[in-house]
Design an enzyme around this catalytic site. Sequence first.
Site, short mmCIF file in Angstrom:
data_model
loop_
_atom_site.label_atom_id
_atom_site.label_comp_id
_atom_site.label_asym_id
_atom_site.label_seq_id
_atom_site.Cartn_x
_atom_site.Cartn_y
_atom_site.Cartn_z
CE LYS A 1 -3.89 -2.31 2.18
NZ LYS A 1 -4.49 -2.77 3.44
CD GLN B 1 -3.56 -4.48 6.58
OE1 GLN B 1 -3.42 -3.53 5.81
NE2 GLN B 1 -4.28 -5.54 6.26
CG ASP C 1 -9.90 -0.21 5.13
OD1 ASP C 1 -9.69 -0.54 3.95
OD2 ASP C 1 -9.22 -0.62 6.09
#
Length: 287
Positions: A50, A94, A117
């Site tokens: 990422k 994460q 997200d």
Amino acid sequence: MSARIIDGKSIAASMRARVGAEVARLPAPPGLAVVLVGEDPASAVYVRNKGTATREAGMRSIEHRLPADASQAALLALVARLNADDEVDGILVQLPLPRHVDAQAVIAAIDPAKDVDGFHVVNAGLLATGGDALVPCTPRGCMALLREAGTRLAGAEAVVIGRSNIVGKPVAQLLLAADCTVTLAHSRSRDLPAICRRADIVVAAVGRPEMVRGGWIRPGATVIDVGINRIGTADGRHRLVGDVAFDEAAEVAGAITPVPGGVGPMTIACLLENTLVAARRRRGWKE
Ligand code: NAD
């Protein structure tokens, strides 16, 4: 094989290039903060990828690594700092988090405007009610693949297998918003093969290697395989397979995504797109 292969790798590369070109025209580079707690090797790889993709798109990558025994309070304090930091447009924590941390509480603490997200209940609620949500990346990627494949959505029968908050439910919402007739199937659904056989679009997000067989696919259907499963091979190594028995399904389907190289690459591309969207909305930059 009769199905057309939907090439997620190249579609994702175009999307990333497009995001990069749009970023280059902005007054300042958007910033994406990624928080990694602990040493999980798969998570470390995702976070590294990422970071690389973020920088390649011309954005700032801000990485925070906390030890596996970091307290929930420390994590919440970091999220609060990132919420308050005007240079940070997107925040991604994460998952999975270590067991002593309440992941829902951490997600709830993220400013919904920075929740790239799309897991915050405000964004889930906006998605469900047709508002301007930040949409979870993998579901967004599935829709981009369907559109690139030229699949007719309005009026289509879509069957989503799997009802997780991360994939199944938001994919179902997006398909509904695109005027599909949506069936959301799951582990307690009766006669899954029959449910699948009526679908023009199948989205498999289960986490069971090659569960969806060729005989479940209606001829000409579009198959989006979200599953990523590592299975052992005879020579003691591993390979990745999806939730769909690819060779069988490709004989029947009209179009199908491979694993790897289908949905997977789209997730990071959509994360970059979400960061761009979040930055524009928050900073009032016009499209
Ligand atoms: P999850 O475990 O949270 O949810 C799985 C869902 O599958 C559940 O809703 C369950 O009801 C359903 N299910 C389980 N067994 C079933 C059965 N026998 N029949 C029908 N339904 C069944 O998983 P998830 O987070 O939604 O992920 C699903 C898969 O997608 C995994 O393989 C995961 O690795 C993969 N994934 C890929 C990406 C990507 O970027 N490509 C992103 C997220 C998840």
